[in-house]
Enzyme design. Structure first.
Site, short mmCIF file in Angstrom:
data_model
loop_
_atom_site.label_atom_id
_atom_site.label_comp_id
_atom_site.label_asym_id
_atom_site.label_seq_id
_atom_site.Cartn_x
_atom_site.Cartn_y
_atom_site.Cartn_z
N ARG A 223 0.83 -1.21 0.00
CA ARG A 223 0.00 0.00 0.00
C ARG A 223 0.86 1.25 0.00
O ARG A 223 0.56 2.22 -0.70
CB ARG A 223 -0.95 -0.03 1.20
CG ARG A 223 -2.11 -1.00 0.98
CD ARG A 223 -2.96 -1.24 2.21
NE ARG A 223 -4.08 -2.10 1.87
CZ ARG A 223 -4.94 -2.62 2.73
NH1 ARG A 223 -4.80 -2.35 4.03
NH2 ARG A 223 -5.93 -3.40 2.33
N HIS B 9 -5.69 -0.39 -6.92
CA HIS B 9 -4.59 -1.26 -6.48
C HIS B 9 -4.51 -1.35 -4.96
O HIS B 9 -4.60 -0.33 -4.26
CB HIS B 9 -3.24 -0.70 -6.99
CG HIS B 9 -2.93 -1.09 -8.39
ND1 HIS B 9 -2.03 -0.39 -9.17
CD2 HIS B 9 -3.36 -2.11 -9.16
CE1 HIS B 9 -1.94 -0.95 -10.36
NE2 HIS B 9 -2.73 -2.00 -10.37
N GLU B 10 -4.34 -2.57 -4.46
CA GLU B 10 -4.12 -2.83 -3.03
C GLU B 10 -5.21 -2.24 -2.13
O GLU B 10 -4.93 -1.79 -1.02
CB GLU B 10 -2.74 -2.30 -2.59
CG GLU B 10 -1.59 -2.79 -3.42
CD GLU B 10 -1.58 -4.30 -3.61
OE1 GLU B 10 -2.06 -5.01 -2.72
OE2 GLU B 10 -1.11 -4.77 -4.65
N GLY B 11 -6.43 -2.28 -2.59
CA GLY B 11 -7.54 -1.85 -1.75
C GLY B 11 -8.11 -0.52 -2.19
O GLY B 11 -7.41 0.48 -2.21
N GLN C 42 -9.93 1.33 2.19
CA GLN C 42 -9.02 2.12 3.03
C GLN C 42 -9.81 2.96 4.04
O GLN C 42 -9.38 3.14 5.20
CB GLN C 42 -8.16 3.05 2.16
CG GLN C 42 -7.35 2.35 1.08
CD GLN C 42 -6.41 1.29 1.62
OE1 GLN C 42 -5.86 1.42 2.71
NE2 GLN C 42 -6.23 0.22 0.86
#
Length: 614
Positions: free
Chosen positions: A321, A465-467, A472
């Site tokens: 992240r 990407h990545e959440g 978040q």
């Protein structure tokens, strides 16, 4: 572009974060500013020679599958080889592991050059994250066979979480891992299982850049009744290599049952393969056969305890992240510097006022127009502010690793709170910077004659990407600001208060200090109001506006802290930083009022919208 980026990195590293003082700590005692500069010089050179010239090439020549292998441009192979040879894959590792024992802050700064030059070619974010997870949670044998070859550049790594039917809802994954025979726990590489299932959106999931690809796969182990445990509690983590290896990480010559099911064709990051992978479909049957006698099932080795897969994977996810946040920042920075150069050379229009009405006067560079300055200043505020945030988070990693126990614990908790911001804020606002870069270019901006349209396309992926932002935001408001009785929030408030106190002694920054103090209090008030009765549905209904307000307040703090060092009015770069700080406080920080209003009142306009009414 490189000159402006290097100047910003040098100021933040050495002037603001004082990273050279880390050399007084035993871990970094053999380093100096000279060795740090040498690393940055090497990264800058490789990025300039092996990455930047091919950024457009890898965008237009996407990865393709020829029926046997994934084909990438020769430039991608050469860039990977140069990156691996530089030692950056093991930059922050112990000397005993072949590393340079660099501060993570310096490693992050060095990798920034590659992201700015061509994020699509990519560097080693997932490979390093994969290896770091195994160094933290794997057995010595797993580290020797899978982590060390990645740090040496022989192998590369992935993270396999999402599934076609589950997306980001990891509790709903259905990939199964079954013990591989009665002696499954006796394998030297860890408890051995057979995996079957499908994983989607796997970056770098298939290629020929390295000898092997180490997949870290989340899967569920069936219970005695053959059923999967619902929820995230049933998730375990497995090493599933593309090719099988011995205990020393040497290839055995046997292919594991991991098959490419397809390539995803994206709007950006086109140079990086993005794949759908099938595990255990039988295309590459592994002998001896599995429990069903058919040889079906990819061989995987469990990492950590049963049911602890997600906890282990968060080690890599959180690292990724911050890496995505840095990638988003550098794409924004690349667009900003490109549009700044364009605005200085593009002649068009005349100044406002009497002189501007004379058509016989020559046109002026568009940077002289107030609205173009507004767009450039917004980009500078977004991108340099985001760069400072990412390097600050990297500095917290170093403090966590090498600081005194109390300081290390504070750094750990601050990093927990800031990670959702470090990922989400640059991916939203540096994307906005890319949009403004296109606008500065006018009609040329959306043509492929200029690079800014590609920067925007590449950066659009980083909000996912990545959440996603939603994930978040739930993490921040639902967990991070409340963890350990809100101590992380208190620590961040103490850092903000210290900056406010210092800024109150600077006449030019006093008003900003008071504005930041008020903004932080508004964030605290909204946090308490959101959780007034512990109703999660109401509290989290506006988690994204909360994330946005929280992020803007953090960036205001970052800018004020940076501006305190930019006191030399005779230095153009320092004057520019103070002006960017002023812009952020005048144009950006006031936005938090609207965001926090719906949080504080727990407005349910969106949550209560009937599906049929759409």
């Amino acid at each position: 572009m490189a000159q402006g980026l290097r100047a910003a990195i040098d100021f933040l590293l050495y002037g603001w974060l004082q990273v050279q003082t880390l050399t007084t700590r035993p871990r970094y005692a053999e380093h100096s500013r000279e060795t740090f500069d040498a690393v940055l010089d090497t990264c800058e050179r490789i990025a300039r020679e092996k990455y930047a010239p091919f950024n457009r090439l890898v965008d237009t020549e996407e990865p393709r599958f020829d029926g046997e292998r994934v084909v990438l441009p020769r430039a991608t192979h050469e860039a990977w080889q140069a990156y691996a040879a530089s030692g950056m894959l093991a930059a922050a590792q112990d000397y005993e592991l072949g590393g340079m024992q660099l501060p993570y802050t310096v490693e992050a700064a060095g990798n920034a050059f590659f992201a700015a030059a061509s994020v699509s070619i990519g560097a080693g974010m997932l490979t390093v994250g994969n290896a770091n997870l195994l160094l933290a949670h794997g057995t010595p044998a797993q580290q020797r066979a899978f982590a060390l070859p990645q740090l040496a550049g022989r192998f590369s790594g992935t993270m396999c979480l999402s599934e076609p039917q589950a997306g980001s809802s990891l509790s709903d994954i259905s990939t199964r891992a079954v013990p591989d025979g009665p002696d499954f726990e006796s394998d030297a590489l860890g408890p051995r299982y057979r995996l079957r299932g499908n994983k989607m959106w796997i970056s770098a999931g298939e290629h020929e850049l390295t000898d092997n690809i180490v997949h870290l796969v989340l899967a569920k182990i069936p219970g005695p009744d053959g059923r999967l445990v619902p929820g995230v509690q049933g998730i375990s983590l497995f090493i599933v290599p593309k090719k099988l290896v011995d205990t020393e990480g040497q290839l055995t010559g046997e292919r594991n049952d991991v098959a490419l099911a397809g390539l995803n064709h994206k709007c950006g990051w086109r140079g990086t393969t993005n794949t759908l992978l099938n595990f255990g479909e039988g295309r590459y049957p592994v002998r001896p056969p599995g429990l069903d006698g058919q040889g079906a099932g990819a061989i995987g080795y469990r990492v950590g305890a049963v049911g602890q897969g997600l906890r282990c994977m968060f080690h890599m996810m959180n690292e990724a992240r911050i890496g995505v946040g840095m990638a988003a920042t550098m794409l924004g920075m690349a667009g900003y510097l490109a549009s700044l150069d364009y605005a200085r050379t593009r002649l068009q229009g005349r100044p406002l006022g009497p002189a501007g009405k004379d058509p016989t006067q020559p046109p002026v560079p568009i940077i002289q127009h107030a609205d173009v300055k507004r767009m450039l200043l917004a980009q500078k505020a977004y991108c340099e502010g985001a760069l400072a945030l990412e390097l600050y988070c990297a500095r917290l990693v170093d403090e966590q690793r090498t600081g005194a126990p109390a300081a290390a614990d504070e750094a750990r908790l601050l990093l927990e709170v800031l990670t959702p911001i470090a990922k989400s804020w640059p991916s939203e606002w540096c994307l906005e910077a890319n949009s403004l870069a296109i606008q500065v270019h006018g009609g040329y901006g959306y043509t492929r004659d200029f690079p800014v349209e590609q920067y925007w396309r590449d950066n659009r992926l980083n909000m996912i990407h990545e959440g996603t932002h939603g994930i978040q935001a739930l993490d921040l408001l639902g967990r991070k600001v409340r963890m350990e009785a809100g101590r992380g929030l208190q620590l961040l408030g103490q850092r903000i208060a210290a900056t406010v106190s210092r800024a109150q002694g600077d006449a030019a920054l006093q008003a900003h200090a008071h504005a930041l103090q008020r903004a932080w209090q508004e964030v605290l008030d909204a946090t308490r109001a959101a959780w007034a009765d512990d109703d999660a549905a109401a509290a989290l209904a506006n988690a994204v506006p909360y994330l946005q307000a929280f992020g803007h307040t953090v960036l205001a703090w970052i800018w004020l802290d940076v501006a305190l060092l930019a006191a030399d009015a005779g230095d153009a770069a320092q004057r520019g930083r103070r002006q960017a700080c002023r812009y952020f406080f005048h144009y950006e920080l006031p936005k938090i009022a609207a965001w926090l209003q719906v949080v504080r009142t727990r407005d349910l306009t969106c949550a209560e919208m009937p599906e049929a009414a759409f």
